[in-house]
Each structure stands twice: as structure tokens, then as C-alpha cells.
Write an enzyme that holds these catalytic residues in place. Structure first.
Site, mmCIF file in Angstrom:
data_model
loop_
_atom_site.group_PDB
_atom_site.id
_atom_site.type_symbol
_atom_site.label_atom_id
_atom_site.label_comp_id
_atom_site.label_asym_id
_atom_site.label_seq_id
_atom_site.Cartn_x
_atom_site.Cartn_y
_atom_site.Cartn_z
ATOM 1 N N CYS A 12 0.935 6.580 -3.336
ATOM 2 C CA CYS A 12 0.634 7.173 -2.038
ATOM 3 C C CYS A 12 1.558 8.371 -1.835
ATOM 4 O O CYS A 12 2.449 8.636 -2.644
ATOM 5 C CB CYS A 12 0.855 6.153 -0.924
ATOM 6 S SG CYS A 12 2.575 5.585 -0.803
ATOM 7 N N CYS A 96 9.945 7.099 3.760
ATOM 8 C CA CYS A 96 8.573 7.554 3.997
ATOM 9 C C CYS A 96 8.438 8.025 5.441
ATOM 10 O O CYS A 96 8.878 7.332 6.369
ATOM 11 C CB CYS A 96 7.591 6.421 3.724
ATOM 12 S SG CYS A 96 5.885 6.839 4.174
ATOM 13 N N HIS A 124 12.562 -8.051 3.819
ATOM 14 C CA HIS A 124 12.054 -6.834 3.185
ATOM 15 C C HIS A 124 12.911 -5.659 3.644
ATOM 16 O O HIS A 124 13.259 -5.550 4.819
ATOM 17 C CB HIS A 124 10.590 -6.604 3.560
ATOM 18 C CG HIS A 124 9.930 -5.532 2.755
ATOM 19 N ND1 HIS A 124 10.091 -4.191 3.036
ATOM 20 C CD2 HIS A 124 9.129 -5.587 1.663
ATOM 21 C CE1 HIS A 124 9.407 -3.476 2.163
ATOM 22 N NE2 HIS A 124 8.818 -4.304 1.316
ATOM 23 N N GLU A 126 12.284 -2.597 4.271
ATOM 24 C CA GLU A 126 11.721 -1.800 5.368
ATOM 25 C C GLU A 126 11.987 -2.469 6.711
ATOM 26 O O GLU A 126 12.329 -1.798 7.697
ATOM 27 C CB GLU A 126 10.218 -1.591 5.181
ATOM 28 C CG GLU A 126 9.603 -0.754 6.308
ATOM 29 C CD GLU A 126 8.096 -0.635 6.237
ATOM 30 O OE1 GLU A 126 7.480 -0.439 7.299
ATOM 31 O OE2 GLU A 126 7.525 -0.741 5.124
ATOM 32 N N THR A 167 4.820 -1.251 7.682
ATOM 33 C CA THR A 167 3.695 -0.385 7.294
ATOM 34 C C THR A 167 2.833 -0.947 6.176
ATOM 35 O O THR A 167 1.762 -0.399 5.901
ATOM 36 C CB THR A 167 4.210 0.994 6.851
ATOM 37 O OG1 THR A 167 5.055 0.842 5.697
ATOM 38 C CG2 THR A 167 4.979 1.686 7.966
ATOM 39 N N SER A 225 6.783 -5.830 -4.563
ATOM 40 C CA SER A 225 6.042 -4.817 -3.811
ATOM 41 C C SER A 225 5.183 -5.494 -2.749
ATOM 42 O O SER A 225 4.242 -6.223 -3.068
ATOM 43 C CB SER A 225 5.162 -3.993 -4.754
ATOM 44 O OG SER A 225 4.209 -3.237 -4.037
ATOM 45 N N ASN A 227 2.971 -4.240 -0.569
ATOM 46 C CA ASN A 227 1.561 -3.844 -0.508
ATOM 47 C C ASN A 227 0.780 -4.356 -1.712
ATOM 48 O O ASN A 227 -0.402 -4.679 -1.596
ATOM 49 C CB ASN A 227 1.426 -2.328 -0.338
ATOM 50 C CG ASN A 227 1.740 -1.558 -1.592
ATOM 51 O OD1 ASN A 227 0.868 -1.320 -2.427
ATOM 52 N ND2 ASN A 227 2.991 -1.145 -1.754
ATOM 53 N N SER A 269 2.993 1.840 -5.186
ATOM 54 C CA SER A 269 4.152 2.284 -5.959
ATOM 55 C C SER A 269 3.940 2.153 -7.463
ATOM 56 O O SER A 269 4.880 2.301 -8.244
ATOM 57 C CB SER A 269 5.400 1.489 -5.536
ATOM 58 O OG SER A 269 5.136 0.102 -5.503
#
Length: 314
Positions: A12, A96, A124, A126, A167, A225, A227, A269
């Protein structure tokens, strides 16, 4: 047997930017360049950058005073930023921009004293960075992962409340949690648009389409990961056998027994080179056709910091 490739898949804009920041820093400043946490959650990418001189650390105390350090795409807390400043570290921020947008929402709530509820996965990076944007002791930020967690919140309906999300979550799961929050706290405020990023949304929608046509779905992505895990979970929920793999070496030929159509996608990623190596390995195992879903076009681009932009001279 045939392969159907999801579209979109793989990198992305935020991942592209983060990798470019590390690569440009190495080219301009030379090694070593320190990176706090894996810049993106992909073993292949991280190992490649490590070979070029990037040193990955988990905490800033591992970075020498005055050195160059890059913050990963997942973002960091305000405490980490302050520590870097106190240590006179030269910082390049690969957070990001879509994560930064959520950080700004949390910081705004903190300034107002509004109590914030973050929907995300505990531990996580994030989530840790996002929760670390709230520093008002008169308010507070609270993490929920599921509908069940909402019942444990010691908040009142009359409290000034807002919510935001990690996200990279499951669209379906997050929608359920948001709906439950609104039922319990009718006055709760939230972003006008879901914080789940465009790339996460697009890749989950592509997997829905892929799963409808496949006997087996292979997701290329690392185990850490978020996502990538959500993509594999989504395919499984749709009744299709799904496998999350780092690369072609993880493929077990027994997976292909009684399979005629294999769907392949990649987390945000995971680089395309890994997807193509998986395709090649499956062709060695008997795949004769490769097709690709039409999907949607992604043209989002995030610029690297000005001082890391490399201009080619003719």
C-alpha cells in the site's frame, strides 16, 4: 489447476513510503541507520533492509545518542518522540499518514478531556502508538477488541465520549463493535469515515470476491502482520480453506489435493516478488493457468520527507 490473483494486493502507499524512507536514508547518510521496530511487518522486507545496513531495535535505549533513527509505519507514542528529542536523535518519521490521522483524533480528544475508546488489538505497535497520544489525566483512553469488551468499560452514558479504530482491522468485526458502542453510548462521537484504511478495505473486498471462486486461498504475509491475518480470517469465514504463508517455501503440496482453483492475495506489507515466487512454485506443482481479478485501481501516493528525496541528475 488454476490460480486467481486478487486485485489489489500487496504493498500500500504507507508501506511504499516507509520502505522508501529507510532506503533513502541509507543512500544519503550511509549505514548504520536505526529503525525502531520493524518498519513494516514483513520478514523478507526487513531482512533486505538489514542487509543494506538498517539496524532494527525495539526501544530507543538501543540507539546511540545523536544517531539517526526511523520510526516505523505503525507510529509511536508522544513519550517515544520526547525521548528521541531528549537524546538528540535525528528522527525520520515513517508513520503512515493514515495512522497519523488517527493520532490527531486522539490528541484532539486529549486536549478537550474527551474520553476516547480505541478499537484495536492489544499489543500491536500501532495501538501502542495511538494510545500514547492521549496524555490528559482528566480524561482517559480505553482499548476494546470485541463487543464483549464493551461491557467491561466503566464509563457512563453521560460521559463525553469518542471512538477511533486501528487502521488494519476486520471491516465486519469493527462494524459490529461500533454498532455495539453506539447502542450502549448513544451520544458517542466518532470519525465521519471509518478509520480502517483504504488499502485494508480494498484488500478485504478483493478477498471476498476471490473466496467465492476458490477452493483454497493463500495469503502471502508475515504472521505478525495484522492486515494479512485479517485476510486469511475473512477467507476462512467464507468457508474456504485459507493459509497464511511467508513465502513459497511454506507451501505444502498436500494442500492442493482435490483443489482446482487457488486464490492468491498478499497483505499490504508483502512485496509482489513473493507473490510471483508463490505462483512459480504452484506452477511447478501442477498449476497450468493464471488469471487476475479486475479489482479496483489504487493511485494513492504518500511523499517521503523532503530531505530524503533523491533527485536523479541526467
Amino acid at each position: 489447476m488454476k490460480i486467481i490473483l486478487a486485485n489489489p494486493r500487496g504493498f500500500c502507499a504507507g508501506v511504499d513510503r516507509a520502505i522508501s524512507i529507510v532506503e533513502s536514508a541509507l543512500e544519503i547518510h550511509g549505514s548504520p541507520i536505526y529503525v525502531r521496530h520493524e518498519v513494516v511487518h514483513n520478514r523478507f522486507v526487513v531482512n533486505g533492509l538489514r542487509e543494506r545496513g538498517a539496524i532494527f531495535v525495539e526501544e530507543l535505549h538501543e540507539v546511540p545518542d545523536g544517531a539517526i533513527v526511523i520510526f516505523s509505519a505503525h507510529g509511536v507514542s508522544q513519550a517515544v518522540r520526547q525521548e528521541a528529542k531528549n537524546r538528540n536523535l535525528k528522527v525520520f518519521d515513517a508513520t503512515c499518514p493514515l495512522v497519523t490521522k488517527v493520532h490527531m483524533q486522539v490528541a484532539r480528544a486529549s486536549r478537550k478531556g474527551t474520553k476516547a475508546i480505541l478499537i484495536g488489538h492489544e499489543g500491536h505497535p500501532e495501538v501502542e502508538g495511538t494510545m500514547g497520544q492521549y496524555d490528559n489525566p482528566e480524561g482517559g483512553i480505553f482499548l476494546v477488541e470485541s463487543v464483549e469488551d464493551i461491557a467491561k468499560l466503566g464509563l457512563r452514558q453521560e460521559d463525553d465520549l469518542t471512538f477511533m479504530t486501528q487502521t488494519t482491522l476486520s471491516i465486519d468485526d469493527t462494524s459490529e463493535v461500533i454498532e455495539a458502542l453506539k447502542q450502549k453510548y448513544p451520544a458517542i462521537q466518532g470519525p465521519r469515515k471509518n478509520d480502517i484504511c483504504y488499502a485494508t478495505t480494498n484488500r478485504q473486498q478483493a478477498v471476498r470476491e476471490l473466496a467465492q471462486q476458490s477452493d483454497l486461498v493463500i495469503v502471502v504475509g508475515s504472521k505478525n502482520s495484522s492486515n494479512s491475518n485479517r485476510l486469511a480470517e475473512l477467507a476462512s469465514r467464507m468457508g474456504v480453506v485459507s493459509k497464511l504463508i511467508d513465502d513459497a517455501n511454506d507451501i505444502d503440496p498436500t494442500w492442493l489435493e482435490n483443489v482446482t482453483t487457488i486464490g492468491i492475495t498478499a497483505g499490504a506489507s508483502a512485496p509482489e516478488v513473493l507473490v510471483q515466487s508463490v505462483v512459480k512454485r504452484l506452477q511447478e506443482l501442477g498449476v497450468t493457468r493464471v488469471e487476475e481479478l479486475q479489482g479496483c485501481e489504487e493511485n494513492t501516493v504518500f511523499e517521503v520527507p523532503r530531505e530524503l528525496r533523491i533527485t536523479e541528475v541526467n
